[in-house]
Enzyme design. Structure first.
Site, mmCIF file in Angstrom:
data_model
loop_
_atom_site.group_PDB
_atom_site.id
_atom_site.type_symbol
_atom_site.label_atom_id
_atom_site.label_comp_id
_atom_site.label_asym_id
_atom_site.label_seq_id
_atom_site.Cartn_x
_atom_site.Cartn_y
_atom_site.Cartn_z
ATOM 1 N N GLU A 175 4.503 -11.648 -12.274
ATOM 2 C CA GLU A 175 3.910 -12.837 -11.662
ATOM 3 C C GLU A 175 4.745 -14.074 -12.027
ATOM 4 O O GLU A 175 5.024 -14.920 -11.177
ATOM 5 C CB GLU A 175 2.455 -13.016 -12.123
ATOM 6 N N THR A 228 -10.533 -4.102 -9.951
ATOM 7 C CA THR A 228 -11.110 -2.754 -9.977
ATOM 8 C C THR A 228 -10.024 -1.715 -9.692
ATOM 9 O O THR A 228 -9.059 -1.988 -8.996
ATOM 10 C CB THR A 228 -12.226 -2.642 -8.918
ATOM 11 N N ARG A 239 4.444 -1.830 -9.593
ATOM 12 C CA ARG A 239 4.354 -1.247 -8.267
ATOM 13 C C ARG A 239 4.264 -2.368 -7.225
ATOM 14 O O ARG A 239 3.736 -3.422 -7.488
ATOM 15 C CB ARG A 239 3.094 -0.367 -8.176
ATOM 16 N N THR A 245 0.843 -1.197 0.000
ATOM 17 C CA THR A 245 0.000 0.000 0.000
ATOM 18 C C THR A 245 0.875 1.242 0.000
ATOM 19 O O THR A 245 2.032 1.189 0.417
ATOM 20 C CB THR A 245 -0.977 0.005 1.210
ATOM 21 N N TYR A 246 0.348 2.345 -0.516
ATOM 22 C CA TYR A 246 1.130 3.589 -0.542
ATOM 23 C C TYR A 246 0.218 4.773 -0.266
ATOM 24 O O TYR A 246 -0.990 4.714 -0.522
ATOM 25 C CB TYR A 246 1.871 3.743 -1.877
ATOM 26 N N ASP A 296 4.701 1.250 1.324
ATOM 27 C CA ASP A 296 5.791 1.770 0.492
ATOM 28 C C ASP A 296 6.199 3.111 1.112
ATOM 29 O O ASP A 296 5.724 4.174 0.707
ATOM 30 C CB ASP A 296 5.289 1.955 -0.942
ATOM 31 N N ASP A 327 -4.640 -3.341 -2.822
ATOM 32 C CA ASP A 327 -5.651 -2.703 -1.970
ATOM 33 C C ASP A 327 -6.780 -2.050 -2.752
ATOM 34 O O ASP A 327 -7.670 -1.443 -2.142
ATOM 35 C CB ASP A 327 -5.024 -1.722 -0.960
ATOM 36 N N ASP A 328 -6.789 -2.178 -4.082
ATOM 37 C CA ASP A 328 -7.895 -1.580 -4.829
ATOM 38 C C ASP A 328 -8.803 -2.605 -5.502
ATOM 39 O O ASP A 328 -9.853 -2.243 -6.036
ATOM 40 C CB ASP A 328 -7.382 -0.562 -5.861
#
Lengths: 328, 328
Positions: A274, A302, A154, A81-82, A111, A188-189
């Protein structure tokens, strides 16, 4: 460390519960809930009956709250997360998803050169079992303002830090129990159905499933024939070793621990991140298809719009901006 | 109808719980949980103590699971929704939020001439108490492909249909109980903290609070002085009657029922939609500030990006598109 507290809590809970039962006769199986008689002749006194009933109801509720440790593998969710305007909103709805999932341990990796108060306070109040880590992305790897999001991957260092922590932490948990678990990388999105977690919980090596709304497609997915992954439905370079999104697979903790050097390669070409982890862990024919042989979409890639701050900036110039003391 | 089942369930639960207590002495307050002695001299026999302990733990768990009906107003959440690529994802995470909120009744209104199978099936499996409605937006009011989202207000007919249903349904619930409740308009892309719902539950007429990331601002908010709303922090036309976002207020059910003509005006100028309802219900000085006198952001106006489908379209031309039988 947190998981130790968690286990300790369950152990204490169990201990207290059985202490409370004391030497009383237990009759959970035959004695049905409230209002019906138990056939057992040992406790026909009113108080014994009351104890038995209460124990039964308590047992039922406790059972629901704390599924027996042995039957459920822990799901370790690693989330990079950032700091950004929507960070707290995103973490809020993600935590609400995770709160529904039993035996989930959230490894949230900022981050950032240090743990921020926003994330620290958020986690403390979240009600989740968690580990809070941080590592800043090296400057040369960081996306700059205005860069397209696909230019550099990221969250690479942060996911690797999560793996490092897991390998270190599990050292102190000897035996089978310490190695049982599943590792999932959840940005996280994204949006996660609750069923997804029950699908991945039985992962033996690497399990896979479709991901909705990713890669310019309605969904990307492994294609399954005769129970095996035979190819991939993707709009771009299906020849990649593992043409899958980060949200489309989970790895058994045992496999992570058995391959201590497997990690994400931040220098991997676009779309190969990946693969850079998975090729060190598994071959394509070993993949375990989940979600009804990869025919159900249970997770969606999303993305949340970056909020526009034009009026905020205009007001700030006049000294009338939003109170910076209010956390958003 | 659903709410009746829910009440019945709670009634049964309460009845069973108090039956179980029977005539036994209750000592929940002074007697601390497990292992410590109660000062009360009435029950120093081992069985009495066991009963007391079990009752206490049971009470604690039951309290958490089933708050007594009388103390909790139902929150009726009216959500307009429309078919789009991210619809199921959005509804999924929204339902996960609502599942945490006790005594919530979701009124989901599709912008559609008929109820779609996607939404019908989704609701059926959601585990929520819900009412499923539909009404299509009139053609001349509908946003066209490429229109900016602010050009015409979305969800007007759907929110009004939710209000219409509530007024109709509550007719059949006579007395005080049928009128007790709170009405909230929750769009399907925003992010809601769980605390928000507990803040709005005590609404007497109209309660208000800040909304994060809205209107080009970090947050918009009523400004409170001496416990009263005295003005509004907003980046645009603070002179509007109620310069607030849809996510920033809740209305008591009683007030909705007492003003049967109050509704949203789809012809209201941009930014005046909220005012068009509220001006029929309340004056600005009657607003009840929540969220610590409007100093906490508990809801965020998040927006989800429209996914790009370039590769999907290219593959469809070749007959290689994603299987349309797979629901996304």
């Amino acid at each position: 460390m947190f998981i130790i507290f968690y286990y300790t809590y369950i152990e204490i809970g169990k201990h207290l519960y059985f202490s409370a039962l004391g030497t009383n006769h237990r009759c959970f199986q035959g004695d049905s809930l409230w209002g019906q008689h138990c056939d057992c002749a040992e406790h026909d006194l009113p108080k014994d009956r009351a104890i038995s009933r209460l124990q039964e109801e308590l047992y039922r509720l406790q059972e629901k709250k704390q599924p027996p440790k042995s039957s459920l593998s822990t799901i370790f969710v690693i989330t990079p997360t950032y700091a950004r305007l929507v960070q707290k909103a995103e973490l809020t709805r993600l935590s609400q998803t995770f709160l529904h999932v039993p035996q989930l341990h959230w490894i949230l990796v900022e981050d950032s050169p240090r743990k921020t108060p926003l994330v620290s306070n958020f986690l403390m109040k979240s009600g989740l079992t968690y580990t809070h880590l941080n590592v800043p992305t090296a400057k040369e790897r960081k996306l700059q303002e205005g860069d397209p999001s696909w230019l550099k991957p990221r969250g690479v260092e942060q996911r690797n830090e999560g793996l490092r922590w897991l390998r270190e932490d599990r050292k102190t948990e000897p035996g089978d129990n310490g190695q049982q678990g599943v590792v999932y990388f959840a940005d996280d999105d994204n949006t996660y159905s609750l069923q997804l977690f029950e699908e991945m919980r039985s992962t033996q090596r690497v399990s896979v499933w479709p991901v909705g709304l990713v890669g310019g497609m309605k969904f990307e997915s492994p294609v399954v024939e005769g129970g095996k992954v035979v190819r991939f439905h993707t709009g771009w370079r299906p020849s990649r070793p593992f043409p899958m999104d980060m949200a489309g697979f989970a790895v058994s903790l045992r496999l992570v621990l058995a391959n201590p050097d497997a990690c994400f390669d931040g220098e991997a070409p676009m779309g190969f991140l990946e693969s850079s982890l998975l090729k060190g862990l598994v071959t394509a024919d070993e993949l375990e298809p989940k979600a009804d042989n990869c025919t159900k979409v249970l997770v969606w890639h999303t993305r949340t719009e970056k909020p526009k701050m034009k009026r905020e900036e205009a007001l700030q110039v006049q000294g009338l901006g939003s109170d910076p003391a209010v956390e958003v």
